[in-house]
Design a protein around this motif. Structure first.
Motif, PDB file in Angstrom:
ATOM      1  N   LYS A  98     -76.314   9.461  52.795  1.00  0.00           N
ATOM      2  CA  LYS A  98     -76.106  10.851  53.123  1.00  0.00           C
ATOM      3  C   LYS A  98     -74.736  11.649  52.508  1.00  0.00           C
ATOM      4  O   LYS A  98     -74.931  12.443  51.765  1.00  0.00           O
ATOM      5  N   SER A  99     -73.771  10.967  52.548  1.00  0.00           N
ATOM      6  CA  SER A  99     -72.450  11.471  51.975  1.00  0.00           C
ATOM      7  C   SER A  99     -72.544  11.506  50.548  1.00  0.00           C
ATOM      8  O   SER A  99     -72.115  12.393  49.890  1.00  0.00           O
ATOM      9  N   CYS A 100     -73.038  10.138  49.918  1.00  0.00           N
ATOM     10  CA  CYS A 100     -73.158  10.245  48.613  1.00  0.00           C
ATOM     11  C   CYS A 100     -73.991  11.319  47.960  1.00  0.00           C
ATOM     12  O   CYS A 100     -73.780  12.025  47.023  1.00  0.00           O
ATOM     13  N   MET A 101     -75.360  11.556  48.726  1.00  0.00           N
ATOM     14  CA  MET A 101     -75.953  12.844  48.292  1.00  0.00           C
ATOM     15  C   MET A 101     -75.204  13.957  48.385  1.00  0.00           C
ATOM     16  O   MET A 101     -75.604  14.870  47.414  1.00  0.00           O
ATOM     17  N   ALA A 141     -80.356  14.122  56.966  1.00  0.00           N
ATOM     18  CA  ALA A 141     -80.505  12.989  58.072  1.00  0.00           C
ATOM     19  C   ALA A 141     -80.901  11.888  57.537  1.00  0.00           C
ATOM     20  O   ALA A 141     -82.046  11.858  56.501  1.00  0.00           O
ATOM     21  N   ALA A 142     -80.310  10.701  57.726  1.00  0.00           N
ATOM     22  CA  ALA A 142     -80.664   9.413  57.656  1.00  0.00           C
ATOM     23  C   ALA A 142     -80.048   8.339  58.351  1.00  0.00           C
ATOM     24  O   ALA A 142     -79.269   8.664  59.107  1.00  0.00           O
TER      25      ALA A 142
END
Length: 218
Positions: free
Chosen positions: A203-206, A196-197
């Motif tokens: 988020k997608s990159c992480m 969640a962010a």
């Protein structure tokens, strides 16, 4: 739970003093003072190992029975014990298993008491309590090593407890982000984890990076 088994403690002592070399060798190599809770068996074990170190062999029952450095209570236990010594390695392994469980139970109960005392203080910090828990669980491990495992304050605690006692790593997936893995143990395998962010927060990159790291780690 029971934290003492005088019967198996006595059998372990008598087996150390027995004539079956495979049994005495296994017990001498595996037993430790904290496997004994009764002060008499602990005293006898400590004396046996001290004599073995000096004589380069385990003493016999007759030698220990007349050892003047033993207390009268310890010698009386040797005289009156009616338990038969172990005759096979299988019997010795069963004794060791029981004594190890008793030892683990005592360590866990002691750790619980220490945590409860700590949390009664007005300035108690849960982080300190978790440090005490982790130290106690590491002490309770069947086979202590230099390997450490951080215990998180959330979902992986019970799994980490079992893993520490079973000498296994918890069934988690490392993310490759070391600070997170060290504090939380990784992502629980077979579970659903939500990132969640705010929009554009990465988020997608992480998520992609975690997937790549997990793939590379096998």
């Amino acid at each position: 739970m029971n934290i003492q088994d005088l019967a198996n403690e006595s059998i372990a002592i008598l087996s150390l003093l027995g004539s079956h070399k495979e049994v005495t060798g296994l017990l001498a190599a595996t037993l430790r003072p904290d496997h004994f809770h009764d002060p008499r068996t602990k005293e006898i074990y400590t004396r046996i190992m001290a004599m073995a170190k000096r004589r380069h062999e385990l003493p016999g029952w007759d030698v220990m029975q007349h050892d003047t450095l033993l207390s009268s209570e310890a010698r009386e236990l040797l005289d009156t014990s009616s338990y038969p010594p172990a005759k096979t390695e299988g019997d010795a392994e069963q004794i060791l298993e029981v004594l190890e469980k008793m030892r683990q139970g005592r360590v866990i109960l002691s750790t619980y008491d220490a945590v409860m005392d700590l949390m009664k203080e007005e300035t108690a910090d849960p982080v300190d309590a978790f440090a005490v828990m982790e130290a106690g669980l590491m002490d309770a491990r069947t086979d202590q090593t230099d390997e450490t495992l951080s215990v998180a304050m959330d979902g992986n605690f019970l799994e980490a407890v079992k893993a520490l006692l079973d000498r296994k790593k918890p069934d988690t997936i490392p993310t490759g982000f070391h600070e997170f893995d060290n504090s939380a143990g990784g992502l629980p395998r077979g579970g659903l984890t939500t990132l969640a962010a705010s929009s554009g927060g990465g988020k997608s990159c992480m998520g992609v990076q975690i997937a790549v790291n997990a793939f590379n780690a096998g």
